[in-house]
Design a protein around this motif. Structure first.
Motif, mmCIF file in Angstrom:
data_model
loop_
_atom_site.group_PDB
_atom_site.id
_atom_site.type_symbol
_atom_site.label_atom_id
_atom_site.label_comp_id
_atom_site.label_asym_id
_atom_site.label_seq_id
_atom_site.Cartn_x
_atom_site.Cartn_y
_atom_site.Cartn_z
ATOM 1 N N ARG A 124 8.474 -11.058 -96.990
ATOM 2 C CA ARG A 124 7.126 -10.513 -97.025
ATOM 3 C C ARG A 124 6.286 -11.119 -95.918
ATOM 4 N NH1 ARG A 124 4.761 -12.084 -102.854
ATOM 5 N NH2 ARG A 124 2.795 -11.303 -101.970
ATOM 6 N N GLU A 125 5.309 -10.341 -95.498
ATOM 7 C CA GLU A 125 4.362 -10.771 -94.480
ATOM 8 C C GLU A 125 3.002 -10.781 -95.161
ATOM 9 O OE1 GLU A 125 4.845 -8.579 -90.903
ATOM 10 O OE2 GLU A 125 3.349 -9.740 -89.800
ATOM 11 N N LYS A 141 -0.224 -9.120 -93.775
ATOM 12 C CA LYS A 141 -0.222 -7.660 -93.725
ATOM 13 C C LYS A 141 0.013 -7.038 -95.095
ATOM 14 C CE LYS A 141 1.316 -7.183 -88.920
ATOM 15 N NZ LYS A 141 2.317 -6.552 -88.011
#
Length: 120
Positions: A71-72, A75
């Protein structure tokens, strides 16, 4: 309101790779656990992989060693890297997330899915 939008699905030959993305948008304070599910034709929806807010991951036995969830945080996006794809991976892949809103209430959301087809 929160929207989850998946992308990256498509048609790939067995042994190939795809990278799915799921971007969350809307009234978000924080996203806790994010999950990928899949549903093959005529079958129930099954959990594929999970990732917590702390980055801990878990996988279905059928995808261990082939799929990677990540996951980022900046964002609000979760990814699913799928390698060594098999025809039995063919399914619609759905994103799911526990989202904490501005008032600090947690709600669960689903995306509309992205289709993955693996040809033999």
């Amino acid at each position: 309101q929160v929207q989850l939008v998946e992308s990256g699905g498509g048609l790939v030959q067995a042994g190939g790779s795809l990278r799915l993305s799921c971007a969350a948008s809307g009234s978000i304070f924080r996203i806790d656990t994010m999950v990928w599910y899949r549903q093959a034709p005529g079958k129930q929806r099954d959990l594929v992989a999970t990732i917590t807010s702390g980055g801990s991951t878990n996988y279905a036995d059928s995808v261990k060693g082939r799929f990677t969830i990540s996951r980022e945080y900046a964002k609000n996006t979760v990814y699913l890297q799928m390698n060594s794809l098999k025809p039995e991976d063919t399914a619609v892949y759905y994103c799911n997330a526990d989202v904490v809103g501005p008032l600090r209430f947690t709600m669960n959301y689903w995306g509309k899915g992205t289709r993955v087809t693996v040809s033999s």
